[in-house]
Design an enzyme around this catalytic site. Structure first.
Site, short mmCIF file in Angstrom:
data_model
loop_
_atom_site.label_atom_id
_atom_site.label_comp_id
_atom_site.label_asym_id
_atom_site.label_seq_id
_atom_site.Cartn_x
_atom_site.Cartn_y
_atom_site.Cartn_z
N ASP A 70 0.81 -1.22 0.00
CA ASP A 70 0.00 0.00 0.00
C ASP A 70 0.85 1.26 0.00
OD1 ASP A 70 0.60 -0.26 2.73
OD2 ASP A 70 -1.28 -1.36 3.03
N LYS A 78 -4.70 3.72 -1.37
CA LYS A 78 -5.61 4.73 -1.92
C LYS A 78 -5.10 5.19 -3.28
CE LYS A 78 -5.95 8.25 0.79
NZ LYS A 78 -6.29 9.14 1.87
N MET A 122 -1.73 8.70 12.78
CA MET A 122 -3.06 8.97 12.25
C MET A 122 -3.73 10.10 13.03
SD MET A 122 -4.26 5.02 11.70
CE MET A 122 -3.91 4.49 13.35
N1 SAH Z 1 2.43 0.34 10.67
C1 SAH Z 1 2.77 1.72 10.48
C2 SAH Z 1 1.67 2.65 10.91
C3 SAH Z 1 0.39 2.51 10.10
S1 SAH Z 1 -0.87 3.64 10.60
C4 SAH Z 1 4.09 2.01 11.18
O1 SAH Z 1 4.56 1.20 11.99
O2 SAH Z 1 4.69 3.06 10.90
C5 SAH Z 1 -0.61 4.95 9.42
C6 SAH Z 1 -0.01 6.14 10.11
O3 SAH Z 1 1.36 5.94 10.34
C7 SAH Z 1 -0.09 7.44 9.34
O4 SAH Z 1 -1.31 8.07 9.49
C8 SAH Z 1 1.01 8.23 9.97
O5 SAH Z 1 0.57 8.76 11.20
C9 SAH Z 1 2.02 7.17 10.27
N2 SAH Z 1 3.06 7.07 9.25
C10 SAH Z 1 3.39 5.99 8.52
N3 SAH Z 1 4.46 6.25 7.74
C11 SAH Z 1 4.81 7.51 8.02
C12 SAH Z 1 5.86 8.36 7.57
N4 SAH Z 1 6.74 7.94 6.67
N5 SAH Z 1 5.94 9.61 8.07
C13 SAH Z 1 5.06 10.04 8.98
N6 SAH Z 1 4.05 9.29 9.43
C14 SAH Z 1 3.93 8.04 8.96
#
Ligand code: SAH
Length: 512
Positions: A36, A57, A182
Site C-alpha cells: 500500500d 488509496k 493517524m
Molecule cells: N504500521 C505503520 C503505521 C500505520 S498507521 C508504522 O509502523 O509506521 C498509518 C499512520 O502511520 C499514518 O497516518 C502516519 O501517522 C504514520 N506514518 C506511517 N508512515 C509515516 C511516515 N513515513 N511519516 C510520517 N508518518 C507516517
C-alpha cells in the site's frame, strides 16, 4: 497443489534502506506482493519476478477494503502462491497485521511475521527528535489519533468509533513523549484533551510528515497550545507522526536529514538501469530524492560478440586497446574470461581509457591504464594517444554504434582501428510517462546526464514536451554538455570538473 505462505513484511517508514534483510529476502522469494501507500515503491525492486498488487488509496478512489485485502491474501495463498504482504512501518503497529494473520490462519494458511522499523520512532529520528533522552524523557507511548482517512487507508476499522470512550486521562500521562499516528485530522481534539488532562500549553510539539522519504519529509514544530493554528496556516497534511514532549526541543541540536545543499532536491537520474543504483544511493545519502529514469538498458550486441571474440582471440596483435565507457570494460573482460583467458592476455598491449570512471572500472580488473586524456572525450583520447600511432593496430571494444569521431581521428592519424561491439544500448522508455508528468507539475529540480546517449534518449522520451526553465541541467563532462546544449537549447547549469559520478555529485552540491 500445496498452499502458499503469507509473509507480513514491515516495509519500514519510507527510506528504502530501512527494510530489514529478512524483509528484502522474503520479497525476493514471493510470487505476489500486496502493498500500500506507505511502503516505498522502490522496495518492489527486491521482487523482480513477483506480481505486484497495489491496495492503497488511488488518486480519486478509496483504498481496497480490509475484507477484500484479507480475501485476496487467502485466495492467492490457497492457489499455491507465496504472498508477501508489504506494510508500511511495522505490520503490528496500527497496521492491522494481526487481523490479516488471524484471517489467513483461520483458513489453514501458514504465515510469517517480519517486523519493520516503525514510523512512530523513525520519522521523529529523521527529524532529529529522539523519542527518549536522559535529560528529557524516560518513556514514550505510541497512540492512535483515530484519523479517519489514514486509518481507512491502512485498513482502519470503525475509525473514530471508539472516540467517545477514550481515556484521555490515561493517554495524557501514558509516557513522557507521546507519539500520535493517524493524528493530523484529529489534532484539535488531541491537543485540547491533553491540555485538559494536565499537559501544559507550552509543551513542545512536532509533526513529521512523510518521515524518512527523501524529498518529501516536512517537519513543523510548535506547542500544544499553538499547533492547531500552525498546522492550519501551513496547510500541513497527513500522513504524519505527531510528537508531544520536551524531546522536540532537541531537534535544534540534532537535526540532520533535512540539512545540506541537496536535501529535498528532486533529481532525475538518467543512467542505464544497470549503472544507476550507485548514483541513486549517493543522492539518497545527501537526502535528495532520486527520480530514476533508466533511459537505456544494456544488452548483448546484435552480432552476439562475434567481432569482440575474434579480436580477443588475437589480442597480442594489437598495440592498443581503448575503452570509452565502464560497461565496455566489464563486457570486454567477461568475454576474455569466457574464452578461458585472463588479464595476462593483455601483457604487452597498451590500454587507453577515456576518463576516470572508465579507468576505475579497469582498475577493478587489476589493470592500470597507460593513457587517459585530460578532457574526457573520445576525440581527445584519439587525438592525444601518445607514441607511434601510424600503422598501429588499435582495438576499441565499445557500444554498438559508438561515436564516429574517435575512429575517424585514429584513421586520420594512419592508425588501424578495429571496432568491436561489446554491448548495445537499447532505449528503455519505462518511466517516461511518470517523468513527463513530474516535469509538467513542476516537481523536478535537477536533471542529470552522464553521457551523450542519455541526453538523446531523454529528449526523445520528452516527446516534444519542453524542459521547464527552472529545472537545472547537470552534465558529467564536456561531450555530454555539448550534446545537452545542442538538443535542449541551453547550456548546462552544472558541469562536473572531475568527470566521474563523485565529481558530478560534488558539482550538484556546490550549485544545487
Ligand atoms: N504500521 C505503520 C503505521 C500505520 S498507521 C508504522 O509502523 O509506521 C498509518 C499512520 O502511520 C499514518 O497516518 C502516519 O501517522 C504514520 N506514518 C506511517 N508512515 C509515516 C511516515 N513515513 N511519516 C510520517 N508518518 C507516517
Amino acid at each position: 497443489m500445496s498452499t502458499g505462505i503469507v509473509t507480513l513484511i514491515g516495509a519500514g517508514p519510507g527510506d528504502p534502506n530501512l527494510i530489514t534483510v529478512g524483509g528484502a529476502a522474503a520479497l525476493a522469494a514471493a510470487d505476489v506482493v500486496v502493498y500500500d501507500r506507505l511502503a516505498h515503491p522502490a522496495l518492489l525492486r527486491h521482487a523482480p519476478r513477483a506480481e505486484k498488487i497495489y491496495v492503497g488509496k488511488k488518486a480519486d478512489q478509496h483504498a481496497m477494503k480490509q475484507d477484500e485485502i484479507n480475501a485476496l491474501l487467502a485466495e492467492r495463498a490457497l492457489a499455491g502462491q507465496n504472498v508477501a504482504r508489504l506494510k508500511g512501518g511495522d505490520p503490528f503497529v496500527f497496521g492491522r497485521g494481526g487481523e490479516e494473520a488471524e484471517y489467513v490462519r483461520e483458513r489453514g494458511i501458514e504465515f510469517v511475521i517480519i517486523p519493520g522499523v516503525t514510523s512512530a520512532i523513525a520519522a521523529p529520528a529523521y527529524a532529529g527528535i529522539p523519542v527518549t533522552h536522559r535529560d528529557a524523557a524516560s518513556s514514550f507511548a505510541v497512540i492512535t489519533g483515530h484519523e479517519r482517512d489514514d486509518s481507512r487507508e491502512s485498513g482502519g476499522r470503525a475509525a473514530g468509533q471508539a472516540e467517545g470512550r477514550r481515556r484521555w486521562d490515561k493517554i495524557a500521562n501514558a509516557g513522557d513523549t507521546l507519539l500520535f499516528l493517524m493524528g493530523v485530522e484529529n489534532l484539535e481534539e488531541i491537543t485540547t484533551q491533553l491540555m485538559a488532562h494536565g499537559r501544559s500549553a507550552e509543551t513542545p510539539v512536532a509533526l513529521v510528515r512523510w518521515g524518512t522519504w527523501a524529498g518529501h519529509q516536512k517537519t513543523l514544530t510548535s506547542t500544544l497550545g499553538g499547533v492547531v493554528e500552525a498546522v492550519r496556516a501551513a496547510g500541513f497534511k497527513a500522513p504524519a507522526v505527531t510528537v508531544v514532549g520536551e524531546v522536540v526541543n532537541l531537534r535544534e541540536r540534532l537535526r540532520w536529514f533535512d540539512r545540506g545543499a541537496l536535501a529535498g532536491k528532486r533529481v532525475i537520474v538518467t543512467r542505464a538501469r544497470e549503472q544507476a543504483s550507485g548514483f541513486v544511493e549517493m543522492l539518497r545519502a545527501r537526502y535528495a530524492e532520486p527520480i530514476e529514469f533508466p533511459l537505456i538498458r544494456i544488452t548483448s550486441p546484435s552480432d552476439n560478440y562475434a567481432a569482440l571474440d575474434t579480436a580477443i582471440g588475437h589480442l597480442q596483435s594489437y598495440q592498443w586497446v581503448l575503452f570509452t565507457s565502464a560497461p565496455a570494460v566489464s563486457h570486454f573482460f567477461a568475454r576474455l574470461f569466457a574464452a578461458g583467458k585472463d588479464t595476462r592476455a593483455l601483457s604487452g598491449v597498451k590500454v587507453g581509457v577515456v576518463g576516470p570512471a572508465t579507468a576505475a572500472a579497469l582498475k577493478e580488473f587489476g589493470v592500470a591504464a597507460d593513457f587517459r586524456p585530460e578532457a574526457a572525450t573520445g576525440a581527445a583520447l584519439a587525438e592525444e594517444l601518445p607514441g607511434e600511432i601510424a600503422g598501429a593496430r588499435i582495438l576499441i571494444p565499445r557500444a554498438q554504434e559508438g561515436e564516429a569521431a574517435l575512429l575517424q581521428i585514429l584513421t586520420d592519424r594512419w592508425a588501424k582501428p578495429d571496432e568491436a561491439a561489446a554491448y548495445e544500448n537499447v532505449v528503455d522508455g519505462e518511466g517516461a510517462e511518470e517523468v513527463r508528468k513530474r516535469l509538467a507539475e513542476g516537481s523536478v529540480d535537477i536533471v542529470t546526464f552522464t553521457s551523450s546517449s542519455t541526453v538523446k534518449n531523454f529528449v526523445a522520451a520528452l516527446e516534444g514536451a519542453p524542459l521547464p526553465a527552472d529545472v537545472k541541467i547537470a552534465c558529467i563532462g564536456p561531450s555530454t554538455a555539448a550534446t545537452a546544449t545542442e538538443l535542449l537549447g541551453r547550456a548546462p547549469d552544472i558541469l562536473a570538473t572531475e568527470h566521474t559520478l563523485d565529481g558530478l555529485l560534488t558539482a550538484l552540491e556546490n550549485l544545487a
